[in-house]
Design a protein around this motif. Structure first.
Motif, PDB file in Angstrom:
ATOM      1  N   CYS A  88      -7.587   8.565  -5.653  1.00 16.37           N
ATOM      2  CA  CYS A  88      -7.437   9.187  -6.975  1.00 16.37           C
ATOM      3  C   CYS A  88      -8.490  10.241  -7.260  1.00 16.37           C
ATOM      4  O   CYS A  88      -8.237  11.201  -7.966  1.00 16.37           O
ATOM      5  CB  CYS A  88      -7.550   8.139  -8.069  1.00 16.37           C
ATOM      6  SG  CYS A  88      -6.085   7.195  -8.307  1.00 16.37           S
ATOM      7  N   PHE A  93      -4.476  13.743 -10.018  1.00 15.17           N
ATOM      8  CA  PHE A  93      -3.638  12.715 -10.626  1.00 15.17           C
ATOM      9  C   PHE A  93      -3.645  12.812 -12.151  1.00 15.17           C
ATOM     10  O   PHE A  93      -3.407  11.832 -12.834  1.00 15.17           O
ATOM     11  CB  PHE A  93      -4.124  11.321 -10.207  1.00 15.17           C
ATOM     12  CG  PHE A  93      -3.785  10.962  -8.795  1.00 15.17           C
ATOM     13  CD1 PHE A  93      -2.496  10.638  -8.430  1.00 15.17           C
ATOM     14  CD2 PHE A  93      -4.766  10.937  -7.824  1.00 15.17           C
ATOM     15  CE1 PHE A  93      -2.179  10.303  -7.126  1.00 15.17           C
ATOM     16  CE2 PHE A  93      -4.460  10.601  -6.517  1.00 15.17           C
ATOM     17  CZ  PHE A  93      -3.157  10.289  -6.171  1.00 15.17           C
ATOM     18  N   GLU A 125       2.205   3.226  -9.932  1.00 13.60           N
ATOM     19  CA  GLU A 125       2.387   4.521  -9.280  1.00 13.60           C
ATOM     20  C   GLU A 125       1.035   5.121  -8.895  1.00 13.60           C
ATOM     21  O   GLU A 125       0.891   5.706  -7.825  1.00 13.60           O
ATOM     22  CB  GLU A 125       3.166   5.473 -10.193  1.00 13.60           C
ATOM     23  CG  GLU A 125       3.567   6.758  -9.526  1.00 13.60           C
ATOM     24  CD  GLU A 125       4.476   6.587  -8.305  1.00 13.60           C
ATOM     25  OE1 GLU A 125       4.430   7.468  -7.422  1.00 13.60           O
ATOM     26  OE2 GLU A 125       5.212   5.582  -8.211  1.00 13.60           O
ATOM     27  N   LYS A 128      -0.137   3.258  -5.864  1.00 16.86           N
ATOM     28  CA  LYS A 128       0.671   3.637  -4.701  1.00 16.86           C
ATOM     29  C   LYS A 128       0.294   5.022  -4.181  1.00 16.86           C
ATOM     30  O   LYS A 128       0.071   5.201  -2.984  1.00 16.86           O
ATOM     31  CB  LYS A 128       2.158   3.591  -5.046  1.00 16.86           C
ATOM     32  CG  LYS A 128       3.055   3.999  -3.876  1.00 16.86           C
ATOM     33  CD  LYS A 128       4.513   3.963  -4.232  1.00 16.86           C
ATOM     34  CE  LYS A 128       5.440   4.339  -3.119  1.00 16.86           C
ATOM     35  NZ  LYS A 128       4.896   4.845  -1.883  1.00 16.86           N
ATOM     36  N   GLN A 129       0.227   6.003  -5.082  1.00 11.28           N
ATOM     37  CA  GLN A 129      -0.078   7.362  -4.641  1.00 11.28           C
ATOM     38  C   GLN A 129      -1.483   7.464  -4.058  1.00 11.28           C
ATOM     39  O   GLN A 129      -1.709   8.149  -3.065  1.00 11.28           O
ATOM     40  CB  GLN A 129       0.118   8.359  -5.787  1.00 11.28           C
ATOM     41  CG  GLN A 129       1.584   8.597  -6.069  1.00 11.28           C
ATOM     42  CD  GLN A 129       1.806   9.777  -7.001  1.00 11.28           C
ATOM     43  OE1 GLN A 129       0.986  10.687  -7.083  1.00 11.28           O
ATOM     44  NE2 GLN A 129       2.924   9.765  -7.708  1.00 11.28           N
ATOM     45  N   SER A 130      -2.430   6.779  -4.671  1.00 10.69           N
ATOM     46  CA  SER A 130      -3.804   6.788  -4.170  1.00 10.69           C
ATOM     47  C   SER A 130      -3.863   6.141  -2.789  1.00 10.69           C
ATOM     48  O   SER A 130      -4.467   6.678  -1.853  1.00 10.69           O
ATOM     49  CB  SER A 130      -4.710   6.039  -5.149  1.00 10.69           C
ATOM     50  OG  SER A 130      -6.012   5.913  -4.626  1.00 10.69           O
ATOM     51  N   ASP A 132      -1.362   5.675  -0.609  1.00 11.94           N
ATOM     52  CA  ASP A 132      -0.634   6.491   0.363  1.00 11.94           C
ATOM     53  C   ASP A 132      -1.454   7.709   0.791  1.00 11.94           C
ATOM     54  O   ASP A 132      -1.468   8.075   1.968  1.00 11.94           O
ATOM     55  CB  ASP A 132       0.720   6.942  -0.203  1.00 11.94           C
ATOM     56  CG  ASP A 132       1.723   5.798  -0.325  1.00 11.94           C
ATOM     57  OD1 ASP A 132       1.451   4.693   0.209  1.00 11.94           O
ATOM     58  OD2 ASP A 132       2.768   6.003  -0.967  1.00 11.94           O
ATOM     59  N   PHE A 133      -2.137   8.336  -0.168  1.00 14.19           N
ATOM     60  CA  PHE A 133      -2.977   9.490   0.142  1.00 14.19           C
ATOM     61  C   PHE A 133      -4.059   9.108   1.147  1.00 14.19           C
ATOM     62  O   PHE A 133      -4.295   9.815   2.126  1.00 14.19           O
ATOM     63  CB  PHE A 133      -3.616  10.037  -1.138  1.00 14.19           C
ATOM     64  CG  PHE A 133      -4.648  11.097  -0.870  1.00 14.19           C
ATOM     65  CD1 PHE A 133      -4.264  12.414  -0.655  1.00 14.19           C
ATOM     66  CD2 PHE A 133      -5.994  10.783  -0.816  1.00 14.19           C
ATOM     67  CE1 PHE A 133      -5.223  13.400  -0.392  1.00 14.19           C
ATOM     68  CE2 PHE A 133      -6.955  11.751  -0.551  1.00 14.19           C
ATOM     69  CZ  PHE A 133      -6.568  13.062  -0.338  1.00 14.19           C
TER      70      PHE A 133
END
Length: 140
Positions: A88, A93, A125, A128-130, A132-133
């Motif tokens: 993040c 974000f 979310e 998840k995005q953090s 996955d990154f």
């Protein structure tokens, strides 16, 4: 070169969370553990004596410092739940943070007083995005 002080341990995550003094914080901590396990697909592991971590990545900085650290995690602290979402802080974000609800951010932390203060779907979310990154940035 010094290693990170915070390393994964074999200590029981549930025993650590069970010892949380505030009943509400304890309930939120167990719920957050379930959310992070679901979102990351990783089993909760104690890092040091106070952080619950999910997944790990290996880093190697230009300075020569290298090591491993958790990809995502949290710690139930006296004042708030401290979420460690390593990705993040390196990416943009703002949209998710704007929709998250009542929170504060620090160097690599998101502070939440209680889970009911934030939107569950947006929190998922963000995790998840953090996650996955970081998996993409630090494969293997």
């Amino acid at each position: 070169m010094a290693e990170n002080k915070t390393q994964p341990t074999d200590a029981s995550v549930d025993a650590f969370l069970e010892a949380t003094p505030s009943q509400k914080m304890k309930e939120d901590a167990f719920k957050l553990k379930r959310i992070m396990e679901e979102v990351t697909g990783e089993k909760a592991v104690m890092w040091g004596d106070s952080i619950v971590g999910f997944g790990k990545y290996k880093y190697h900085y230009e300075s020569g410092r290298k090591g491993e650290f958790l990809i995502a995690g949290f710690a139930p602290r006296k004042a708030a739940l401290s979420l460690y979402l390593m990705g993040c802080m390196e990416t943009k974000f703002e949209d998710l943070f704007a929709k998250l609800g009542k929170h504060k951010t620090g160097a690599s932390c998101v502070y939440i007083n209680k889970l009911s203060d934030v939107n569950d779907g947006v929190l998922r979310e963000l995790i998840k995005q953090s996650y996955d990154f970081m998996k993409e940035k630090y494969p293997g």
